[in-house]
Design a protein around this motif. Structure first.
Motif, PDB file in Angstrom:
ATOM      1  N   UNK A 165       0.831  -1.204   0.000  1.00  0.00           N
ATOM      2  CA  UNK A 165       0.000   0.000   0.000  1.00  0.00           C
ATOM      3  C   UNK A 165       0.866   1.254   0.000  1.00  0.00           C
ATOM      4  N   UNK A 166       1.846   1.285   0.864  1.00  0.00           N
ATOM      5  CA  UNK A 166       2.732   2.450   0.955  1.00  0.00           C
ATOM      6  C   UNK A 166       3.465   2.682  -0.353  1.00  0.00           C
ATOM      7  N   UNK A 167       4.015   1.621  -0.938  1.00  0.00           N
ATOM      8  CA  UNK A 167       4.732   1.749  -2.215  1.00  0.00           C
ATOM      9  C   UNK A 167       3.801   2.221  -3.330  1.00  0.00           C
ATOM     10  N   UNK A 168       2.582   1.700  -3.345  1.00  0.00           N
ATOM     11  CA  UNK A 168       1.601   2.115  -4.356  1.00  0.00           C
ATOM     12  C   UNK A 168       1.256   3.587  -4.185  1.00  0.00           C
ATOM     13  N   UNK A 169       1.081   4.027  -2.954  1.00  0.00           N
ATOM     14  CA  UNK A 169       0.768   5.439  -2.694  1.00  0.00           C
ATOM     15  C   UNK A 169       1.876   6.343  -3.246  1.00  0.00           C
TER      16      UNK A 169
END
Length: 180
Positions: free
Chosen positions: A62-66
């Motif tokens: 999720x963090x990387x996608x954000x």
């Protein structure tokens, strides 16, 4: 019975959504981010190491996608009404290049005196008087040569009128008001 990958993924959704909200600051964007994260996690479940922390793995996705989306947004230009795109529309250059090749070939079919006259008047911008002086003939002769050259070029190029010039109907529609 041990929980399955799917069960653990579903159980993590509320926490994922809360984390996404803290990053995105917008419910719709947070929901999209969670959805994208779940899809990626599901697609990459074979790379998850059983026995490790699934929740941490999903939060990392999720963090990387954000941050990937943020970098992408930094390179994008908002143009919801199409104003910027409309200014960028141009007639495709390959058509102009092919038209120019056709014109050059047609120009070569003209007698030398007509070709010289049409180039002096049409391409070089000389007046009829100046062209007559350059060619050493009467102004009426230059006008006649230019008229015959134009008629012959129209015939060779199959040009009937002004509508045969410029972008084709499809390109004109795409370019909108810039086609003029």
């Amino acid at each position: 019975m041990a929980p399955t990958f799917k069960d653990e993924l579903l159980a993590a959704i509320p926490s994922l959504r809360a984390f996404a909200m803290s990053l995105a600051q917008n419910a719709d964007k947070a929901d999209d981010l969670v959805q994208e994260t779940l899809v990626k996690a599901w697609d990459k479940q074979s790379s998850f190491q059983p026995g490790t922390n699934l929740k941490a793995w999903i939060f990392t996705i999720l963090r990387n996608e954000f941050y990937s989306q943020m970098r992408k947004r930094g390179r994008e230009v908002q143009d919801s009404d199409g104003a910027i795109t409309a200014r960028l529309a141009v007639h495709p250059s390959q058509h102009g290049s092919m038209d120019l090749d056709d014109f050059r070939a047609a120009l070569e079919t003209l007698p030398e005196d007509q070709r010289e006259a049409i180039i002096l008047i049409g391409a070089s911008g000389f007046s009829y008087e100046e062209a007559a002086e350059i060619c050493g003939c009467a102004v009426g002769t230059i006008k006649s040569r230019v008229s015959r050259a134009r008629a012959r070029l129209q015939e060779v190029l199959s040009v009937a009128g002004e509508g045969d010039f410029g972008p084709d109907p499809i390109a004109a529609q795409v370019m909108g008001s810039n086609a003029a």
